[in-house]
Design an enzyme around this catalytic site. Structure first.
Site, PDB file in Angstrom:
ATOM      1  N   GLN A 115     -20.427 -12.460  51.181  1.00 45.22           N
ATOM      2  CA  GLN A 115     -18.859 -11.884  50.726  1.00 45.22           C
ATOM      3  C   GLN A 115     -19.131 -10.382  51.433  1.00 45.22           C
ATOM      4  O   GLN A 115     -17.449 -10.139  51.567  1.00 45.22           O
ATOM      5  CB  GLN A 115     -19.623 -11.077  49.367  1.00 45.22           C
ATOM      6  CG  GLN A 115     -19.118 -10.898  48.160  1.00 45.22           C
ATOM      7  CD  GLN A 115     -18.223 -11.962  47.692  1.00 45.22           C
ATOM      8  OE1 GLN A 115     -19.025 -12.604  47.243  1.00 45.22           O
ATOM      9  NE2 GLN A 115     -17.271 -12.431  47.724  1.00 45.22           N
ATOM     10  N   LYS A 130     -23.979  -9.586  45.052  1.00 41.20           N
ATOM     11  CA  LYS A 130     -23.752 -10.739  43.909  1.00 41.20           C
ATOM     12  C   LYS A 130     -24.913 -10.952  43.669  1.00 41.20           C
ATOM     13  O   LYS A 130     -25.698 -10.505  43.505  1.00 41.20           O
ATOM     14  CB  LYS A 130     -23.776 -12.395  44.925  1.00 41.20           C
ATOM     15  CG  LYS A 130     -23.372 -13.681  44.716  1.00 41.20           C
ATOM     16  CD  LYS A 130     -22.216 -13.939  45.152  1.00 41.20           C
ATOM     17  CE  LYS A 130     -21.241 -14.995  44.268  1.00 41.20           C
ATOM     18  NZ  LYS A 130     -19.731 -15.829  44.944  1.00 41.20           N
ATOM     19  N   ASP A 170     -18.499 -16.818  39.105  1.00 36.69           N
ATOM     20  CA  ASP A 170     -18.823 -17.997  39.987  1.00 36.69           C
ATOM     21  C   ASP A 170     -19.151 -19.380  39.622  1.00 36.69           C
ATOM     22  O   ASP A 170     -19.012 -19.176  38.001  1.00 36.69           O
ATOM     23  CB  ASP A 170     -20.053 -17.421  41.447  1.00 36.69           C
ATOM     24  CG  ASP A 170     -19.371 -18.511  42.532  1.00 36.69           C
ATOM     25  OD1 ASP A 170     -19.276 -17.871  43.644  1.00 36.69           O
ATOM     26  OD2 ASP A 170     -21.073 -19.007  42.267  1.00 36.69           O
ATOM     27  N   SER A 383      -9.368 -10.106  42.691  1.00 38.08           N
ATOM     28  CA  SER A 383     -10.282  -9.283  41.873  1.00 38.08           C
ATOM     29  C   SER A 383      -9.980  -7.919  42.626  1.00 38.08           C
ATOM     30  O   SER A 383      -9.943  -6.456  41.735  1.00 38.08           O
ATOM     31  CB  SER A 383     -11.821  -9.765  42.478  1.00 38.08           C
ATOM     32  OG  SER A 383     -12.063 -10.584  41.486  1.00 38.08           O
TER      33      SER A 383
HETATM   34  N1  LIG Z   1     -14.068 -18.467  41.013  1.00 39.27           N
HETATM   35  C1  LIG Z   1     -14.352 -18.468  42.124  1.00 39.27           C
HETATM   36  O1  LIG Z   1     -13.204 -17.012  42.027  1.00 39.27           O
HETATM   37  C2  LIG Z   1     -15.001 -18.724  43.349  1.00 39.27           C
HETATM   38  C3  LIG Z   1     -15.772 -19.453  43.457  1.00 39.27           C
HETATM   39  N2  LIG Z   1     -16.253 -19.721  44.932  1.00 39.27           N
HETATM   40  C4  LIG Z   1     -17.395 -20.677  45.356  1.00 39.27           C
HETATM   41  O2  LIG Z   1     -16.295 -22.339  44.832  1.00 39.27           O
HETATM   42  C5  LIG Z   1     -17.321 -22.705  44.175  1.00 39.27           C
HETATM   43  C6  LIG Z   1     -16.796 -23.526  43.047  1.00 39.27           C
HETATM   44  O3  LIG Z   1     -16.996 -22.078  41.654  1.00 39.27           O
HETATM   45  P1  LIG Z   1     -16.267 -22.297  40.806  1.00 39.27           P
HETATM   46  O4  LIG Z   1     -14.933 -23.235  40.719  1.00 39.27           O
HETATM   47  O5  LIG Z   1     -16.049 -20.879  40.657  1.00 39.27           O
HETATM   48  O6  LIG Z   1     -17.292 -22.955  39.969  1.00 39.27           O
HETATM   49  P2  LIG Z   1     -17.165 -23.886  38.586  1.00 39.27           P
HETATM   50  O7  LIG Z   1     -18.563 -23.555  37.645  1.00 39.27           O
HETATM   51  O8  LIG Z   1     -16.030 -23.324  38.119  1.00 39.27           O
HETATM   52  O9  LIG Z   1     -17.610 -25.337  38.983  1.00 39.27           O
HETATM   53  C7  LIG Z   1     -18.475 -25.610  39.921  1.00 39.27           C
HETATM   54  C8  LIG Z   1     -18.116 -27.725  40.644  1.00 39.27           C
HETATM   55  O10 LIG Z   1     -19.150 -27.806  40.918  1.00 39.27           O
HETATM   56  C9  LIG Z   1     -19.729 -28.073  40.547  1.00 39.27           C
HETATM   57  N3  LIG Z   1     -21.141 -28.296  41.309  1.00 39.27           N
HETATM   58  C10 LIG Z   1     -21.992 -27.162  40.628  1.00 39.27           C
HETATM   59  N4  LIG Z   1     -23.363 -27.290  41.256  1.00 39.27           N
HETATM   60  C11 LIG Z   1     -23.180 -28.887  42.170  1.00 39.27           C
HETATM   61  C12 LIG Z   1     -24.329 -29.152  42.756  1.00 39.27           C
HETATM   62  N5  LIG Z   1     -25.061 -29.054  42.649  1.00 39.27           N
HETATM   63  N6  LIG Z   1     -23.521 -30.624  43.550  1.00 39.27           N
HETATM   64  C13 LIG Z   1     -22.482 -31.030  43.150  1.00 39.27           C
HETATM   65  N7  LIG Z   1     -21.352 -30.352  42.510  1.00 39.27           N
HETATM   66  C14 LIG Z   1     -22.116 -29.254  42.155  1.00 39.27           C
HETATM   67  C15 LIG Z   1     -20.026 -28.508  39.081  1.00 39.27           C
HETATM   68  O11 LIG Z   1     -20.503 -29.626  38.740  1.00 39.27           O
HETATM   69  P3  LIG Z   1     -20.897 -29.192  36.819  1.00 39.27           P
HETATM   70  O12 LIG Z   1     -20.328 -29.537  35.932  1.00 39.27           O
HETATM   71  O13 LIG Z   1     -22.023 -30.875  37.290  1.00 39.27           O
HETATM   72  O14 LIG Z   1     -22.085 -28.198  37.483  1.00 39.27           O
HETATM   73  C16 LIG Z   1     -18.447 -27.865  38.742  1.00 39.27           C
HETATM   74  O15 LIG Z   1     -16.911 -28.923  38.911  1.00 39.27           O
HETATM   75  C17 LIG Z   1     -18.553 -22.158  44.719  1.00 39.27           C
HETATM   76  O16 LIG Z   1     -18.507 -22.546  45.892  1.00 39.27           O
HETATM   77  C18 LIG Z   1     -18.578 -20.410  44.194  1.00 39.27           C
HETATM   78  O17 LIG Z   1     -19.646 -19.732  44.970  1.00 39.27           O
HETATM   79  C19 LIG Z   1     -15.731 -19.109  45.894  1.00 39.27           C
HETATM   80  C20 LIG Z   1     -14.999 -17.736  45.549  1.00 39.27           C
HETATM   81  C21 LIG Z   1     -14.341 -17.232  44.604  1.00 39.27           C
HETATM   82  O1  LIG Z   2     -13.521 -12.237  42.508  1.00 38.20           O
HETATM   83  C1  LIG Z   2     -14.636 -10.968  42.676  1.00 38.20           C
HETATM   84  O2  LIG Z   2     -15.637 -10.370  42.898  1.00 38.20           O
HETATM   85  C2  LIG Z   2     -15.782 -12.799  42.658  1.00 38.20           C
HETATM   86  C3  LIG Z   2     -15.485 -13.967  44.323  1.00 38.20           C
HETATM   87  C4  LIG Z   2     -17.247 -14.748  44.546  1.00 38.20           C
HETATM   88  O3  LIG Z   2     -17.814 -14.650  44.143  1.00 38.20           O
HETATM   89  C5  LIG Z   2     -16.897 -14.990  45.895  1.00 38.20           C
HETATM   90  O4  LIG Z   2     -15.637 -14.489  46.665  1.00 38.20           O
HETATM   91  O5  LIG Z   2     -17.377 -15.723  46.255  1.00 38.20           O
END
Ligand SMILES: NC(=O)C1=CN([C@@H]2O[C@H](COP(=O)(O)OP(=O)(O)OC[C@H]3O[C@@H](n4cnc5c(N)ncnc54)[C@H](OP(=O)(O)O)[C@@H]3O)[C@@H](O)[C@H]2O)C=CC1
Ligand SMILES: O=C(O)CCC(=O)C(=O)O
Length: 451
Positions: A115, A130, A170, A383
């Site tokens: 990050q 984080k 997240d 954000s």
């Molecule tokens: N939200 C944001 O703004 C940001 C998110 N990210 C990254 O993006 C990724 C997804 O985040 P986000 O969409 O917010 O999270 P969500 O909780 O909305 O969705 C996560 C998704 O990933 C799946 N998942 C989680 N763990 C696993 C695993 N071990 N194996 C396979 N599938 C898995 C989940 O499935 P299930 O429902 O079965 O758990 C779900 O479909 C993460 O790596 C996060 O750090 C990065 C930048 C910003």
């Molecule tokens: O919007 C934020 O501060 C979180 C973003 C984040 O966790 C990421 O970029 O992985």
């Protein structure tokens, strides 16, 4: 890399390993950054002499705490919460909270470390942090999730603040959880400030925050394709995950005239040869955000779609890949399969979704590879804009924010491209992102002296 630089890197990693035993994810993230930064640091001794890279691998602060709450049966449950405040050289600590049973100190340290560089790349004044807990929201009632969030914030509130540390969502933390935590923060402190981002629009949230990470990843993909005179229109895409990032990435691929073939969750993936269009994506959002169901239900609902239990989607042939679920979800074999099937470009929506050897395979094959700290920076950038709107007590329109997101992603792409372009015309975006992200933070740290 020259032989003496490789020895230097090995020595550096040995020291980091000795100080962080049993933290494989953190070591993986440091290794990837250090491999690019060591030669840069050697060529710019001011960073070497001030030990900037060593200092960045030691978080400013790690807070770990007990989170007690009662389930619906009245039984007491105990989880472990964390906030890793990695570096605040260029602004308040900023980064999400993850609620997932796989959360460990190592996982959060890798995310906080990444990050630092990601936030620097956005050009906005945000440091890196984080946090999260090993709490599993799956299968919990809304009342249980609320009690957990309130208990979590009852400790976290003393470590955060709108000018100190601003958490967000997240994995496992979306609008519902942010609402519960913001309500508890406000109750304890009697302060209405922008202490969290990803808030609801009614109480200081920003338009476009839910869309920003997924849309931003597709903008980055588009910028990479444009350097080769190509576009998304007419191309197929494999996407993993079905949460916030995956569904919005899928939406934007559709807006650009691409065809999305897959989505997944932790139990398996669905393949829809007809394409996952905007209507189907709305159905998935309702499934995941309201009914909190499993992606397998997609194949029961939409005829022609297949569900593959326990598998990842990388065996489905496509032009583009957007891993948007979790860390290390593309290993070397998956990378080879994607390449053998003609994949031209990868943009990482998730954090560190590709193993180190997988990254090397993509780079060696010369495909366009957008690393997470650049490709998924749209979320934290939005954000940052939510923080500015809160401070100014005003709200920008979604059109204004969409334009800002687009220009921030273009700026990130430009910085990575300029720092990653090689003599042979290939752009190593991994190296570009690491160097461009490091430089701004390193220069700020130099200005502060030895602190
Ligand atoms: N939200 C944001 O703004 C940001 C998110 N990210 C990254 O993006 C990724 C997804 O985040 P986000 O969409 O917010 O999270 P969500 O909780 O909305 O969705 C996560 C998704 O990933 C799946 N998942 C989680 N763990 C696993 C695993 N071990 N194996 C396979 N599938 C898995 C989940 O499935 P299930 O429902 O079965 O758990 C779900 O479909 C993460 O790596 C996060 O750090 C990065 C930048 C910003
Ligand atoms: O919007 C934020 O501060 C979180 C973003 C984040 O966790 C990421 O970029 O992985």
């Amino acid at each position: 890399m020259a032989a003496d630089q490789s020895t230097e890197l090995e020595g550096f990693m040995e020291r980091v390993k000795a100080r962080n035993p049993g933290e494989p994810e953190f070591l993986q993230a440091v290794q990837e950054v250090a491999a690019d930064i060591m030669p840069f640091v050697e060529a710019n001794p001011k960073y070497r002499d001030a030990k900037i890279l060593e200092r960045l691998t030691e978080p400013d602060r790690i807070v770990s705490f007990r989170v007690c709450w009662q389930d619906d049966k009245g039984d007491v449950q105990v989880n472990r919460g964390f906030r890793i405040q990695a570096n605040n050289a260029i602004g308040p600590y900023k980064g999400g909270l993850r609620f997932h049973p796989s959360v460990t100190q190592s996982v959060l340290k890798f995310l906080a470390f990444e990050q630092i560089f990601k936030n620097s790349l956005t050009g906005l004044p945000m440091g890196g942090g984080k946090g999260g807990a090993d709490f599993d929201p799956k299968g919990k009632s809304a009342a249980e999730v609320m009690r957990f969030c309130q208990s979590f914030m009852t400790e976290l509130y003393r470590h955060v603040g709108h000018d100190t540390d601003v958490p967000a969502g997240d994995i496992g933390v979306g609008g519902r959880e942010i609402g519960y935590m913001f309500g508890q923060y406000k109750r304890i402190t009697n302060n209405f400030t922008g202490v969290l981002t990803g808030k609801g629009l009614e109480y200081g949230g920003s338009e476009m925050r839910p869309e920003a990470t997924g849309y931003g990843a597709v903008y980055f993909m588009e910028d990479m394709l444009h350097t080769k005179g190509e576009q998304i229109e007419g191309k197929t895409a494999v996407i993993s995950g079905s949460g916030n990032v995956a569904t919005h990435a899928a939406e934007k691929v559709n807006h650009r005239g691409g065809k999305v073939l897959t989505l997944s969750d932790s139990a398996g993936f669905i393949y829809d040869p007809d394409g996952i269009d905007l209507e189907k994506i709305e159905w998935v959002k309702e499934l995941k955000n309201v009914r909190r169901g499993r992606i397998s239900e997609y194949a029961e609902h939409f005829p022609g779609a297949e569900y593959h239990q326990g598998k990842r989607p990388w065996g489905v042939a496509a032009d583009l890949a957007l891993p948007c679920a979790t860390q290390n979800e593309i290993d070397l074999e998956d990378a080879k399969t994607l390449l053998a099937n003609g994949c031209k470009a990868v943009a990482e929506g998730a954090n560190m979704p590709t193993s180190l050897d997988g990254v090397h395979a993509f780079l060696e094959a010369g495909v366009l590879f957008g690393p997470a700290k650049a490709a998924n920076a749209g979320g934290v950038a939005m954000s940052g804009l939510e923080m500015s709107q809160n401070s100014a007590r005003r709200a920008l329109s979604s059109e204004e924010l969409r334009d800002l997101l687009r220009s921030i992603m273009d700026g990130i792409h430009k910085r990575c491209y300029e720092a990653g372009l090689q003599g042979d015309g290939f752009c190593n975006y991994v190296k570009g992102a690491n160097i461009a992200g490091f430089k701004k933070v390193g220069d700020a740290m130099l200005a502060f002296g030895v602190v």
